[in-house]
Write a protein that holds these residues in place. Structure first.
Motif, PDB file in Angstrom:
ATOM      1  N   SER A  71       3.105   1.087   9.398  1.00 16.70           N
ATOM      2  CA  SER A  71       2.609   0.313   8.267  1.00 16.70           C
ATOM      3  C   SER A  71       3.136   0.908   6.971  1.00 16.70           C
ATOM      4  O   SER A  71       3.700   2.006   6.950  1.00 16.70           O
ATOM      5  CB  SER A  71       1.073   0.306   8.267  1.00 16.70           C
ATOM      6  OG  SER A  71       0.561  -0.430   7.180  1.00 16.70           O
ATOM      7  N   PHE A  73       0.961   1.412   4.398  1.00 15.10           N
ATOM      8  CA  PHE A  73      -0.163   2.235   3.944  1.00 15.10           C
ATOM      9  C   PHE A  73      -0.283   2.249   2.415  1.00 15.10           C
ATOM     10  O   PHE A  73      -0.354   3.307   1.796  1.00 15.10           O
ATOM     11  CB  PHE A  73      -0.034   3.662   4.485  1.00 15.10           C
ATOM     12  CG  PHE A  73      -0.020   3.732   5.979  1.00 15.10           C
ATOM     13  CD1 PHE A  73      -1.165   3.502   6.713  1.00 15.10           C
ATOM     14  CD2 PHE A  73       1.160   4.003   6.672  1.00 15.10           C
ATOM     15  CE1 PHE A  73      -1.157   3.549   8.094  1.00 15.10           C
ATOM     16  CE2 PHE A  73       1.176   4.056   8.064  1.00 15.10           C
ATOM     17  CZ  PHE A  73       0.020   3.836   8.783  1.00 15.10           C
ATOM     18  N   PRO A  76      -3.936   2.682   2.828  1.00 10.77           N
ATOM     19  CA  PRO A  76      -4.611   2.500   4.120  1.00 10.77           C
ATOM     20  C   PRO A  76      -5.979   1.851   3.902  1.00 10.77           C
ATOM     21  O   PRO A  76      -6.636   2.103   2.887  1.00 10.77           O
ATOM     22  CB  PRO A  76      -4.770   3.938   4.645  1.00 10.77           C
ATOM     23  CG  PRO A  76      -3.754   4.738   3.892  1.00 10.77           C
ATOM     24  CD  PRO A  76      -3.671   4.101   2.528  1.00 10.77           C
ATOM     25  N   HIS A  80      -6.835  -0.669   9.049  1.00 13.01           N
ATOM     26  CA  HIS A  80      -5.886   0.233   9.692  1.00 13.01           C
ATOM     27  C   HIS A  80      -6.607   1.158  10.681  1.00 13.01           C
ATOM     28  O   HIS A  80      -6.139   1.375  11.810  1.00 13.01           O
ATOM     29  CB  HIS A  80      -5.161   1.092   8.650  1.00 13.01           C
ATOM     30  CG  HIS A  80      -4.128   0.358   7.851  1.00 13.01           C
ATOM     31  ND1 HIS A  80      -4.252   0.122   6.512  1.00 13.01           N
ATOM     32  CD2 HIS A  80      -2.941  -0.194   8.223  1.00 13.01           C
ATOM     33  CE1 HIS A  80      -3.198  -0.531   6.071  1.00 13.01           C
ATOM     34  NE2 HIS A  80      -2.381  -0.740   7.089  1.00 13.01           N
TER      35      HIS A  80
END
Length: 286
Positions: A71, A73, A76, A80
């Motif tokens: 990802s 992020f 985040p 996630h």
């Protein structure tokens, strides 16, 4: 394959104090940590063969496999954490890896810097149970096929190998199977390379939280993903129906909430240990 997973978004008080609060760490310690992360970023290059540099943890072989969340992020979110928790429990994985690419096939680097994203990833990993079970790493290569190759080289090129399951959202899967990212006629070969190296778990996504998605119901997303033939996937492609409670949480929604001054909505989507980090660093305010 749908499972109800308890929300795993609360960071410990100790980690919150040490990792997620700017005030808790002297400037010199912050600078040293940021320099360490920048060195890791600088150590991988798009001009070299695909490679992953771990910033947290060691590439020791987990006997029962590795779940990888690929990802951006930025930042985040609780979603996630739910996705990586669901993947490890669904497949009985012993360790997990948060993987960040320096470059994205579509998205420019905006919002949090790459160093800040790694800081947030490591703050989350520090709360994982059992301790040391979550790794963090960075690669320079944006294409999924290159990431799969790098993962196989880091964890799988040993006697017996290791089961590696890479978790992506449905919006990312749509890009993975888009021919425009490959040489003419190269999609089929790239997919075969991916599934030789890793297994792929595609999580459903709320179309409203991803700009590149058509309004497909979860059942339609699942049918589309699993329509890829076993001849290509070798039976190594899976689908996960995301918990509706987190399906509409996204990094872009956090960024929009912060920019709009809606702190309560942003805090509801962030893991507890990142709330102070985002607020004290002034991330996403403009």
């Amino acid at each position: 394959m749908r499972r109800h997973i308890a929300r795993a978004s609360r960071c410990s008080a100790t980690t919150l104090a040490l990792l997620c609060s700017v005030r808790a760490r002297p400037l010199s310690m912050l600078a040293v940590n940021q320099e360490r992360l920048q060195r890791a970023l600088d150590s991988v290059s798009i001009g070299e063969p695909p490679r992953i540099e771990l910033t947290l943890g060691e590439a020791t072989l987990p006997s029962n496999g590795l779940a990888v969340l690929d990802s951006s992020f930025n930042p985040p979110t609780r979603a996630h954490l739910h996705m990586i928790d669901a993947a490890t429990k669904t497949f009985g994985m012993g360790r997990s890896l948060l993987l960040l690419a320096k470059q994205n096939a579509d998205k420019p680097i905006v919002g949090a810097s790459l160093v800040q994203r790694l800081e947030m990833m490591e703050a989350i990993a520090a709360t994982a149970e059992p301790p040391g079970s979550m790794l963090c790493g960075v690669t320079a290569h944006p294409l999924f096929v290159d990431k799969a190759t790098a993962l196989q080289q880091l964890f799988g090129d040993r006697e017996g190998g290791v089961r590696i399951v890479v978790l992506v959202g449905f919006d990312t899967w749509v890009r993975i199977v888009d021919p425009k990212y490959y040489a003419p006629g190269g999609l089929d070969a790239a997919l075969r390379d991916i599934f030789r190296a890793v297994e792929v778990l595609v999580a459903s996504r709320d179309p409203a939280s991803a700009s590149n998605l058509e309004p497909l119901r979860t059942e339609e997303q699942e049918a589309l993903v699993l329509s890829l033939s076993d001849e290509v996937t070798g039976g190594r492609l899976h689908f996960l129906r995301n918990d509706p409670q987190v399906a509409d949480l996204s990094s872009s929604a956090v960024r929009k909430a912060v920019a709009a001054g809606d702190g309560s909505s942003a805090r509801a989507m962030l893991p507890d240990c990142l709330i102070s980090f985002v607020e004290e660093r002034g991330l996403y305010t403009s």
